[in-house]
Design an enzyme around this catalytic site. Structure first.
Site, PDB file in Angstrom:
ATOM      1  N   HIS A 281       1.792  91.462 -39.036  1.00 22.02           N
ATOM      2  CA  HIS A 281       1.064  90.253 -39.458  1.00 22.02           C
ATOM      3  C   HIS A 281       0.362  90.597 -40.773  1.00 22.02           C
ATOM      4  CE1 HIS A 281      -1.570  86.612 -38.398  1.00 22.02           C
ATOM      5  NE2 HIS A 281      -2.099  87.111 -39.506  1.00 22.02           N
TER       6      HIS A 281
ATOM      7  N   CYS B  72      -9.011  84.644 -42.857  1.00 22.57           N
ATOM      8  CA  CYS B  72      -9.833  85.011 -41.702  1.00 22.57           C
ATOM      9  C   CYS B  72     -11.283  84.677 -42.033  1.00 22.57           C
ATOM     10  CB  CYS B  72      -9.703  86.493 -41.377  1.00 22.57           C
ATOM     11  SG  CYS B  72     -10.778  86.987 -40.002  1.00 22.57           S
TER      12      CYS B  72
ATOM     13  N   ASN C 192      -2.434  84.192 -45.200  1.00 20.51           N
ATOM     14  CA  ASN C 192      -1.269  84.792 -44.573  1.00 20.51           C
ATOM     15  C   ASN C 192      -0.091  84.696 -45.533  1.00 20.51           C
ATOM     16  OD1 ASN C 192      -2.224  85.138 -41.678  1.00 20.51           O
ATOM     17  ND2 ASN C 192      -2.647  82.976 -42.004  1.00 20.51           N
TER      18      ASN C 192
ATOM     19  N   HIS D 202      -1.229  89.790 -44.648  1.00 23.10           N
ATOM     20  CA  HIS D 202      -1.858  88.865 -45.596  1.00 23.10           C
ATOM     21  C   HIS D 202      -1.501  89.308 -47.011  1.00 23.10           C
ATOM     22  CE1 HIS D 202      -5.069  86.758 -42.963  1.00 23.10           C
ATOM     23  NE2 HIS D 202      -4.053  87.142 -42.210  1.00 23.10           N
TER      24      HIS D 202
ATOM     25  N   ARG E  54      -2.300  77.225 -36.215  1.00 19.42           N
ATOM     26  CA  ARG E  54      -3.546  77.786 -35.690  1.00 19.42           C
ATOM     27  C   ARG E  54      -4.232  78.666 -36.725  1.00 19.42           C
ATOM     28  NH1 ARG E  54      -6.681  82.269 -35.020  1.00 19.42           N
ATOM     29  NH2 ARG E  54      -4.796  83.496 -34.690  1.00 19.42           N
ATOM     30  N   ASP E  55      -3.671  79.815 -36.992  1.00 15.69           N
ATOM     31  CA  ASP E  55      -4.287  80.772 -37.913  1.00 15.69           C
ATOM     32  C   ASP E  55      -4.390  80.190 -39.318  1.00 15.69           C
ATOM     33  OD1 ASP E  55      -5.417  83.153 -38.704  1.00 15.69           O
ATOM     34  OD2 ASP E  55      -3.528  84.191 -38.950  1.00 15.69           O
TER      35      ASP E  55
END
Length: 305
Positions: A209, A242, A251, A211, A17-18
């Site tokens: 989370h 993002c 990420n 990056h 997803r991300d």
């Protein structure tokens, strides 16, 4: 701060997803399904597999229902979906998501840019989604963007992060993600934020989370481990960023995180070799090398042997 590292860490795989949502070229549903199935086989306890947002805003996620219908579900794995509103929640429910993810920001400026409303308004928008998740016995996860820095307002105070954690706690979130959306966090800062949010929500239910924009993600994960955080998000092959945060490259790569954790003697229940294979698979489809140093090194070693 605890000096003893956790014995077990839950790694939440967000690549499907991300990681993929920013890809400009449409990725066929069957490729996404194959990626999720490979990750399931590797042993992840939680995979962020879909996003039920408007295809107008995130075209890459238009096949989410098809992906959720096509994957082979592994017993014990939670398959999550991002849900911005009740329409998204209803689609996630119909698709069999075991967890829905709502999202806000610790930065007012980013909230306005990302979801076109204030932090307070964003939380209010999710009240119906939160209530529906509870009524249907679905896990509710909250994600807080820009918890360490914002591309529009700069520094973000730990107290601001804790305030949003409190609001998400009050909605009934089972888990809350503290996200370094632009990758500017450093180890000491990360520990300050984690220690501050612990006053509002148990650290056992807080996730990091990170990056890797400035190359600090692994250091920040280690710093979080030292505070007692034992849930981390990562993206296979380092996919993603993002779309609303300029310069937010990717990420942290799952392969790199697993290499770190396993090297520390921390259990994850995940087969690193299978994750490397999954990373090489999706990178081959995208036509570029995986953004994972550990993954590429292990794949090269395997070829040499």
């Amino acid at each position: 701060m605890t000096s003893k590292l956790p014995e077990y860490v839950k790694v939440v795989e967000v690549g499907p997803r991300d990681g993929l949502q920013n890809e400009k070229e449409a990725i066929p549903a069957e490729v996404k399904i194959e990626l999720v199935n490979r990750l399931s086989s590797a042993g992840f306890a939680n995979i962020e597999a879909a996003s039920f947002v408007s295809p107008k805003w995130v075209p890459q996620m238009a096949t989410s229902a098809e992906v959720m219908a096509g994957i082979t579900r592994r017993e014990g794995t939670i398959y999550s979906a991002l849900t911005p509103n009740m329409k998204g929640f209803e689609a996630a429910l119909a698709a069999g998501a075991a967890e829905v993810v709502i999202f806000s920001s610790a930065s007012e400026a980013f909230a306005q840019k990302n979801i076109n409303c204030s932090i307070e308004e964003s939380i209010a928008r999710f009240q119906d989604v939160a209530a529906a998740a509870k009524a249907n016995g679905i896990r509710l996860r909250g994600s807080i963007s820009c918890s360490f820095g914002c591309p529009y307002q700069g520094a973000v105070e730990p107290a601001a992060v804790a305030d949003v954690v409190r609001r998400m706690r009050d909605l009934g979130c089972d888990e809350i993600d503290i996200a370094d959306t632009i990758g500017t966090g450093t180890a000491r800062h990360v520990q300050q934020v984690m220690q501050t949010v612990a006053s509002e929500f148990p650290l056992t239910q807080i996730a990091g989370h990170f990056h890797d924009t400035y190359g600090q993600a692994l250091a920040n994960i280690y710093a979080s481990l030292e505070t007692g955080v034992a849930i981390f998000h990562s993206s296979v092959a380092g996919l993603g960023g993002c779309p609303y945060a300029k310069g937010a490259t990717g990420n942290v790569a799952t392969e790199d995180v697993l290499y770190l954790l396993h090297g520390l003697g921390i259990r994850t229940g995940i087969d690193l070799d299978q994750v490397v294979d999954a990373g090489q698979f999706i990178s081959a489809h995208l036509g570029r090398p995986a953004a994972s140093r550990a993954g590429n090194a292990l794949a090269a070693k395997r070829r040499a042997d």
